[in-house]
Design an enzyme around this catalytic site. Structure first.
Site, PDB file in Angstrom:
ATOM      1  N   CYS A  78       0.815  -1.215   0.000  1.00  0.00           N
ATOM      2  CA  CYS A  78       0.000   0.000   0.000  1.00  0.00           C
ATOM      3  C   CYS A  78       0.858   1.278   0.000  1.00  0.00           C
ATOM      4  CB  CYS A  78      -0.982  -0.060   1.163  1.00  0.00           C
ATOM      5  SG  CYS A  78      -2.467   0.875   0.825  1.00  0.00           S
ATOM      6  N   HIS A 174      -3.191  -5.438   1.791  1.00  0.00           N
ATOM      7  CA  HIS A 174      -2.465  -5.620   3.057  1.00  0.00           C
ATOM      8  C   HIS A 174      -2.475  -7.069   3.560  1.00  0.00           C
ATOM      9  CE1 HIS A 174      -2.005  -1.328   4.163  1.00  0.00           C
ATOM     10  NE2 HIS A 174      -3.164  -1.177   3.547  1.00  0.00           N
ATOM     11  N   GLU A 176      -0.605  -8.293   5.634  1.00  0.00           N
ATOM     12  CA  GLU A 176      -0.248  -8.262   7.062  1.00  0.00           C
ATOM     13  C   GLU A 176      -1.475  -8.073   7.956  1.00  0.00           C
ATOM     14  OE1 GLU A 176       0.303  -5.995   4.870  1.00  0.00           O
ATOM     15  OE2 GLU A 176       0.104  -3.970   5.668  1.00  0.00           O
TER      16      GLU A 176
HETATM   17  N1  GLN Z   1      -3.780   6.260   1.290  1.00  0.00           N
HETATM   18  C1  GLN Z   1      -2.466   6.052   1.789  1.00  0.00           C
HETATM   19  C2  GLN Z   1      -1.444   6.925   1.061  1.00  0.00           C
HETATM   20  O1  GLN Z   1      -1.708   7.427   0.029  1.00  0.00           O
HETATM   21  C3  GLN Z   1      -2.065   4.584   1.673  1.00  0.00           C
HETATM   22  C4  GLN Z   1      -3.021   3.750   2.491  1.00  0.00           C
HETATM   23  C5  GLN Z   1      -2.425   2.531   3.125  1.00  0.00           C
HETATM   24  O2  GLN Z   1      -1.221   2.315   3.202  1.00  0.00           O
HETATM   25  N2  GLN Z   1      -3.311   1.727   3.647  1.00  0.00           N
HETATM   26  O3  GLN Z   1      -0.377   7.091   1.539  1.00  0.00           O
END
Ligand code: GLN
Length: 198
Positions: A78, A174, A176
């Protein structure tokens, strides 16, 4: 075997738990010297602009980039994927992070409608046995393009949600945050093979 978890902001405890349950030693990475001797590295989810700022403040930008480029197997989820990416679309929302520019993908942050900002959906991950992986998506980025330097390896329907180049892996979801250890286990297996071949 020591696995580092970039521990500046974000879901550091969850990443630590997810990898520690596979029986490896975990080291939080907060400064350049923490990168020494790592067999693999995890870049957690979180807020990518904050993590990017903290990377600079910790003097980690150059050493982190060098470590990943020189082949330390890296799993980024992410916000971690956003930081790993080579191309990041400028967002309308304001401040954007400075990606490390390593993985050949183009990403757009927060690219899901409001009511679907966070959701779960089955994901197909190449090489994983035992059926679809439970994909947890939290304000996730979208992979708009996978360049010639990377390959897709995870899909939600026909949409690419994971791309990698060798042992550098980036996911928009994710693993994790689930009880399913298969993605971390597959990553660790690749890291072990990489270690044996050095
Ligand atoms: N929306 C977050 C960003 O742009 C990422 C979200 C996440 O890691 N769950 O940094």
């Amino acid at each position: 075997m020591i696995v580092g978890v970039l521990a500046l902001q974000g879901d550091v405890p969850e990443q630590t738990r997810a990898i520690a349950r596979l029986g490896v030693q975990v080291r939080p990475v907060r400064s350049p010297s923490d990168l020494e001797g790592l067999a693999a590295l995890l870049l957690p989810g979180g807020e990518s602009t904050t993590i990017s700022d903290l990377i600079d403040r910790a003097g980690l930008r150059e050493p982190l980039t060098t470590a990943i480029r020189s082949g330390v197997p890296t799993l980024a989820t992410c916000a971690g994927l956003i930081l790993l990416s080579r191309y990041l679309e400028v967002s309308a929302e304001g401040r954007d992070p400075h990606p490390l520019g390593i993985l050949d993908v183009r990403v757009r942050r927060n690219d899901f409608g409001r009511q679907r900002e966070s959701f779960e959906a089955p994901v197909r991950v190449e090489g994983l046995r035992g059926g679809p992986f439970p994909g947890v998506f939290i304000r996730s980025p979208r992979i708009l393009l996978v360049g010639p330097g990377a390959e897709p390896f995870a899909w939600r329907g026909s949409e690419v949600v994971g791309a990698r180049a060798g042992n550098t892996w980036g996911l928009t979801f994710h693993p994790e945050l689930t009880d399913d250890p298969r993605v971390h286990r597959a990553f660790l297996q690749r890291a072990r093979v990489a270690r044996r071949s050095v």
